[in-house]
Design a protein around this motif. Sequence first.
Motif, PDB file in Angstrom:
ATOM      1  N   TYR A  44       0.770  -1.190   0.068  1.00 11.82           N
ATOM      2  CA  TYR A  44      -0.086  -0.106   0.094  1.00 11.82           C
ATOM      3  C   TYR A  44       0.852   1.249   0.128  1.00 11.82           C
ATOM      4  O   TYR A  44       1.720   1.360   0.946  1.00 11.82           O
ATOM      5  N   THR A  45       0.730   2.058  -0.947  1.00 11.08           N
ATOM      6  CA  THR A  45       1.283   3.494  -0.958  1.00 11.08           C
ATOM      7  C   THR A  45       0.559   4.478  -0.206  1.00 11.08           C
ATOM      8  O   THR A  45      -0.359   5.008  -0.648  1.00 11.08           O
ATOM      9  N   TYR A  46       1.002   4.756   0.881  1.00  3.10           N
ATOM     10  CA  TYR A  46       0.643   5.697   1.829  1.00  3.10           C
ATOM     11  C   TYR A  46       1.018   7.274   1.631  1.00  3.10           C
ATOM     12  O   TYR A  46       1.999   7.384   2.150  1.00  3.10           O
ATOM     13  N   SER A  47       0.347   7.823   0.510  1.00  2.00           N
ATOM     14  CA  SER A  47       0.777   9.097   0.258  1.00  2.00           C
ATOM     15  C   SER A  47      -0.388   9.755  -0.292  1.00  2.00           C
ATOM     16  O   SER A  47      -1.097   9.381  -1.201  1.00  2.00           O
ATOM     17  N   ASN A  48      -0.616  11.059   0.473  1.00  6.32           N
ATOM     18  CA  ASN A  48      -1.749  11.920  -0.027  1.00  6.32           C
ATOM     19  C   ASN A  48      -3.016  11.139   0.206  1.00  6.32           C
ATOM     20  O   ASN A  48      -4.098  11.260  -0.495  1.00  6.32           O
ATOM     21  N   ASN A  49      -3.135  10.081   1.427  1.00  6.56           N
ATOM     22  CA  ASN A  49      -4.644   9.509   1.504  1.00  6.56           C
ATOM     23  C   ASN A  49      -4.426   9.107   2.988  1.00  6.56           C
ATOM     24  O   ASN A  49      -3.552   9.676   3.730  1.00  6.56           O
ATOM     25  N   CYS A  50      -5.222   8.041   3.205  1.00  2.00           N
ATOM     26  CA  CYS A  50      -5.658   7.824   4.512  1.00  2.00           C
ATOM     27  C   CYS A  50      -5.774   6.511   4.958  1.00  2.00           C
ATOM     28  O   CYS A  50      -5.850   5.724   3.985  1.00  2.00           O
ATOM     29  N   MET A  51      -5.511   6.465   6.251  1.00  2.00           N
ATOM     30  CA  MET A  51      -5.635   5.071   6.718  1.00  2.00           C
ATOM     31  C   MET A  51      -6.342   5.316   8.172  1.00  2.00           C
ATOM     32  O   MET A  51      -6.336   6.435   8.581  1.00  2.00           O
ATOM     33  N   GLY A  52      -7.250   4.158   8.524  1.00  2.00           N
ATOM     34  CA  GLY A  52      -7.803   4.362   9.905  1.00  2.00           C
ATOM     35  C   GLY A  52      -8.136   3.142  10.391  1.00  2.00           C
ATOM     36  O   GLY A  52      -8.189   2.177   9.888  1.00  2.00           O
ATOM     37  N   TRP A  53      -8.869   3.265  11.415  1.00  2.00           N
ATOM     38  CA  TRP A  53      -9.551   2.139  12.322  1.00  2.00           C
ATOM     39  C   TRP A  53     -11.024   2.182  12.432  1.00  2.00           C
ATOM     40  O   TRP A  53     -11.481   3.286  12.750  1.00  2.00           O
ATOM     41  N   PHE A  54     -11.693   1.286  12.001  1.00  2.00           N
ATOM     42  CA  PHE A  54     -13.306   1.167  12.299  1.00  2.00           C
ATOM     43  C   PHE A  54     -13.373   0.020  13.381  1.00  2.00           C
ATOM     44  O   PHE A  54     -12.607  -0.800  13.690  1.00  2.00           O
ATOM     45  N   ARG A  55     -14.743   0.096  13.736  1.00  2.00           N
ATOM     46  CA  ARG A  55     -15.221  -0.970  14.361  1.00  2.00           C
ATOM     47  C   ARG A  55     -16.486  -1.626  14.479  1.00  2.00           C
ATOM     48  O   ARG A  55     -17.427  -0.303  14.144  1.00  2.00           O
ATOM     49  N   GLN A  56     -16.863  -2.559  14.733  1.00  2.00           N
ATOM     50  CA  GLN A  56     -18.318  -3.076  14.404  1.00  2.00           C
ATOM     51  C   GLN A  56     -18.678  -4.004  15.691  1.00  2.00           C
ATOM     52  O   GLN A  56     -18.075  -5.147  15.696  1.00  2.00           O
ATOM     53  N   ALA A  57     -19.654  -3.684  16.518  1.00  2.00           N
ATOM     54  CA  ALA A  57     -20.151  -4.398  17.495  1.00  2.00           C
ATOM     55  C   ALA A  57     -21.394  -5.305  16.834  1.00  2.00           C
ATOM     56  O   ALA A  57     -21.859  -4.798  15.792  1.00  2.00           O
ATOM     57  N   PRO A  58     -21.721  -6.339  17.604  1.00  2.00           N
ATOM     58  CA  PRO A  58     -22.929  -7.327  17.121  1.00  2.00           C
ATOM     59  C   PRO A  58     -24.018  -6.418  16.918  1.00  2.00           C
ATOM     60  O   PRO A  58     -24.579  -5.616  17.662  1.00  2.00           O
ATOM     61  N   GLY A  59     -24.916  -6.623  15.665  1.00  2.00           N
ATOM     62  CA  GLY A  59     -26.287  -5.823  15.292  1.00  2.00           C
ATOM     63  C   GLY A  59     -25.919  -4.315  15.105  1.00  2.00           C
ATOM     64  O   GLY A  59     -27.073  -3.690  15.377  1.00  2.00           O
ATOM     65  N   LYS A  60     -24.671  -3.866  15.267  1.00  2.00           N
ATOM     66  CA  LYS A  60     -24.487  -2.248  15.069  1.00  2.00           C
ATOM     67  C   LYS A  60     -23.805  -2.325  13.569  1.00  2.00           C
ATOM     68  O   LYS A  60     -23.233  -3.003  12.943  1.00  2.00           O
ATOM     69  N   GLU A  61     -24.018  -1.150  12.999  1.00  2.00           N
ATOM     70  CA  GLU A  61     -23.073  -0.506  11.841  1.00  2.00           C
ATOM     71  C   GLU A  61     -21.566  -0.390  12.179  1.00  2.00           C
ATOM     72  O   GLU A  61     -21.344  -0.216  13.258  1.00  2.00           O
ATOM     73  N   ARG A  62     -20.789  -0.536  11.076  1.00  2.00           N
ATOM     74  CA  ARG A  62     -19.360  -0.287  11.289  1.00  2.00           C
ATOM     75  C   ARG A  62     -19.408   1.113  11.421  1.00  2.00           C
ATOM     76  O   ARG A  62     -19.748   2.147  10.644  1.00  2.00           O
TER      77      ARG A  62
END
Length: 125
Positions: free
Chosen positions: A27-45
């Motif tokens: 992955y070329t990490y340049s002029n863009n983004c990385m992140g963290w998401f989470r998802q609990a049971p029955g919920k949206e990410r």
Amino acid sequence: QVQLVESGGGSVQAGGSLRLSCAASGYTYSNNCMGWFRQAPGKEREGVAFRHSYGSKNYADSVKGRFTISKDSAKNTLYLQMNSLKPEDTAMYYCAADSTIRGYCATDPYRYNYWGQGTQVTVSS
């Protein structure tokens, strides 16, 4: 081929800490983004924390002051330090990367085209 591999999840009591890691390859990490998401049971990410390649960061209101996103460029690894954990932080946590060149980090998961397999975080009261 882009590969994101998370690690560091586990079970912890409320008030404890965990550090999640996301090892990125291809992955070329340049002029863009990385992140963290989470998802609990029955919920949206939901987005948790984001870091632009320029260094700017943004966080969900629910984790501000408790979570910190960072990157070790030498190791091509993204981190999420999670302190003062609460039972409501329990979820599967995913690392994600957006290859589109942007000046800001999108918080919509549909903007992210690369995903890790996830790591489970469980916080008990």
